[in-house]
Write a protein that holds these residues in place. Structure first.
Motif, mmCIF file in Angstrom:
data_model
loop_
_atom_site.group_PDB
_atom_site.id
_atom_site.type_symbol
_atom_site.label_atom_id
_atom_site.label_comp_id
_atom_site.label_asym_id
_atom_site.label_seq_id
_atom_site.Cartn_x
_atom_site.Cartn_y
_atom_site.Cartn_z
ATOM 1 N N ALA A 135 48.469 46.028 40.089
ATOM 2 C CA ALA A 135 49.428 45.536 41.081
ATOM 3 C C ALA A 135 49.343 44.015 41.193
ATOM 4 C CB ALA A 135 49.154 46.183 42.434
ATOM 5 N N GLY A 136 48.123 43.497 41.166
ATOM 6 C CA GLY A 136 47.941 42.054 41.217
ATOM 7 C C GLY A 136 48.510 41.350 40.006
ATOM 8 N N ALA B 40 40.262 50.893 41.327
ATOM 9 C CA ALA B 40 40.254 49.462 41.021
ATOM 10 C C ALA B 40 41.383 49.092 40.066
ATOM 11 C CB ALA B 40 38.900 49.059 40.424
ATOM 12 N N VAL C 161 52.386 52.160 40.794
ATOM 13 C CA VAL C 161 52.396 50.701 40.960
ATOM 14 C C VAL C 161 53.775 50.149 40.606
ATOM 15 C CG1 VAL C 161 51.454 48.531 40.077
ATOM 16 C CG2 VAL C 161 49.911 50.441 40.571
ATOM 17 N N ARG D 136 44.764 48.681 41.905
ATOM 18 C CA ARG D 136 44.812 47.411 42.648
ATOM 19 C C ARG D 136 44.958 46.225 41.690
ATOM 20 N NH1 ARG D 136 40.510 49.924 45.462
ATOM 21 N NH2 ARG D 136 39.012 48.643 44.295
#
Length: 478
Positions: free
Chosen positions: A112-113, A106, A140, A109
């Motif tokens: 990266a966002g 998690a 990332v 992800r």
């Protein structure tokens, strides 16, 4: 018209434990001070962020510290770890390893966002800086064409041990010797070390059934991640050249920059815990170098037997003492809390204190510590001798540095059940605070290292120059 280059923007990422957040946030502030035109986004998990900003109502999750002295250049954006409440201590031996799997997936992800969202806002990240349990952060960054740097928040000696262990020297720490803590291991460029003093994740956590096996795997992944960096990985280390010259030279495969000790640049009492300062008034009334300060960090548990022995030893020492007994420890001993506090004759117990302020106080003459690296550095920078009671992770190596390399303390011996007995508490406190030649030497060396650290971190010092070199290199890639 030529397009203006973006400002240097550091994304500082850290694991959600207080012992990781504190040095990472300190580095963030140092970066802002070193580069007045720079931006910093500080990011840890949502649960830890909520503890840092319990009353922050911003709908977008961003936060600013109460003092606001960064003029909007420091922003706080959390990332998810796949849980609602973060890691919660559990009797289940697999709970932590399960949390780490969720954290890695998690977290990658989520970060990266964050990088993508910052770029969309016109605030692109130009350098990712991550602490030691986030190897995925480099991936990332690489996927988005952003350079990254590891911020190693333990001593260079421990980094060198991990590096060599995972580069062909694991055979020197084989299973049949792990039950013999005196077995000596030799690694390139380092002094010979007994297995019992190596980081516990190499001696206790290689078995998949171990509660911290995921940390062993994460550190292995981290070392492999650094090897992938081209042309060379950048590693910022929270130490200084003067404290660890041999260990820093033992890792030549990467660009290793000692930038520490990275100490607070201002009041940090608002992070995680706010408390009154009655203990400072209590210290004000004590003679110089007379008080024993005791704290075993933000994670260590304590059984009733250990607490009884500790308090008895402090009382028998005949010296005033300030002892940190965390709220969760007292909660676990709820039936004994009134009794425990009623037994304090020569000292006071607090649930939390501003450790840097305490160690900097003239009345404090000794620090009984678990030897977490933050605590060790704060004590060295304050010139306070130590009684070392290491337990896990890097703490045993940290104690070796304190006792053997710098000669500013003594290592306490626990019994076969892992309990620090009252008599040993008294013996060790006397050894660094008494009238003996050894105690005088510990105090003299503590003063020497305090001056050396001040020079290294001051203007023109070795650590200050290394930090500026890192900032300059980050600016050149913008």
């Amino acid at each position: 018209m030529e397009e203006m280059s973006p400002r240097p923007h550091f994304l500082v990422l850290t694991f959600p434990f207080q012992g990781h957040i504190a040095p990472a946030l300190r580095l963030a502030r140092r970066l802002l001070a070193a580069a007045p035109d720079a931006l910093v986004t500080f990011s840890t998990t949502e649960a830890a962020h909520a503890r840092m900003f319990p009353a922050t109502p911003e709908a977008d999750g961003a936060g600013v510290l109460p003092d606001g002295d960064e003029d909007g250049r420091l922003e706080f954006l959390p990332f998810p770890d796949g849980t609602e409440a973060g890691y919660v201590r559990s009797a289940d031996p697999g709970a932590f390893n399960a949390y780490m799997a969720s954290f890695h997936a998690a977290g990658a992800r989520g970060v990266a966002g964050i990088v993508d969202a910052l770029a969309a806002r016109g605030r692109p990240v130009t350098r990712v800086v991550y602490t030691l349990l986030l190897p995925w952060a480099a991936g990332v960054a690489r996927d988005r064409g952003v350079p990254s740097a590891l911020y190693w928040i333990q001593p260079a000696a421990v980094f060198a041990i991990y590096h060599h262990y995972f580069h062909g020297h694991a055979a020197g720490v084989v299973a049949e010797h792990r039950r013999d803590p005196s077995f000596v291991v030799e690694l390139p460029g380092l002094a010979p070390q007994a297995i019992g003093d190596l980081p516990s994740f190499l001696t206790d956590s290689t078995d998949p059934s171990d509660i911290f096996h995921s940390i062993f795997n994460t550190i292995r992944d981290l070392i492999e991640t650094l090897d992938k960096e081209s042309p060379r990985a950048t590693v910022l280390v929270n130490t200084c050249q003067e404290l660890e010259p041999g260990s820093l030279a033992a890792v030549g495969a990467h660009d290793v920059l000692p930038v520490g000790p990275v100490l607070p640049s201002g009041d940090e009492s608002g992070i995680f815990k706010q408390d009154g300062a009655e203990y400072m008034e209590w210290l004000d009334a004590k003679p110089a170098n007379s008080v024993v300060y005791v704290s075993f960090g933000s994670l260590a548990s304590m059984a009733r037997e250990q607490l009884d022995e500790l308090l008895l030893g402090l009382e028998v020492s005949g010296r005033p003492y300030l002892c940190v007994i965390r709220k969760d420890v007292m909660t676990a001993l709820a039936e004994a809390e009134a009794e425990v506090r009623g037994r304090l004759r020569s000292g006071v117990a607090v649930e939390w204190c501003d450790q840097v302020r305490v160690l900097s106080h003239a009345a404090v003459g000794c620090f009984v510590t678990h030897c977490g690296w933050n605590s060790v550095l704060e004590s060295v920078a304050s010139g306070v001798p130590m009684v070392c009671v290491p337990r896990m992770s890097d703490q045993r190596m940290n104690a070796q540095l304190v006792v053997r390399e710098w000669r500013v303390g003594v290592r306490a011996q626990v019994d076969s059940g892992g309990v620090l007995r009252a008599a040993e508490v008294g013996r060790c406190v006397d050894e660094v605070m008494g009238d003996s030649e050894a105690a005088a030497e510990a105090r003299r060396m503590a003063g020497k290292w305090k001056r050396m650290v001040a020079e290294a971190t001051g203007k023109g010092g070795s650590s200050e120059r290394n930090l500026m070199a890192f900032v300059d290199s980050a600016r050149s890639t913008v």
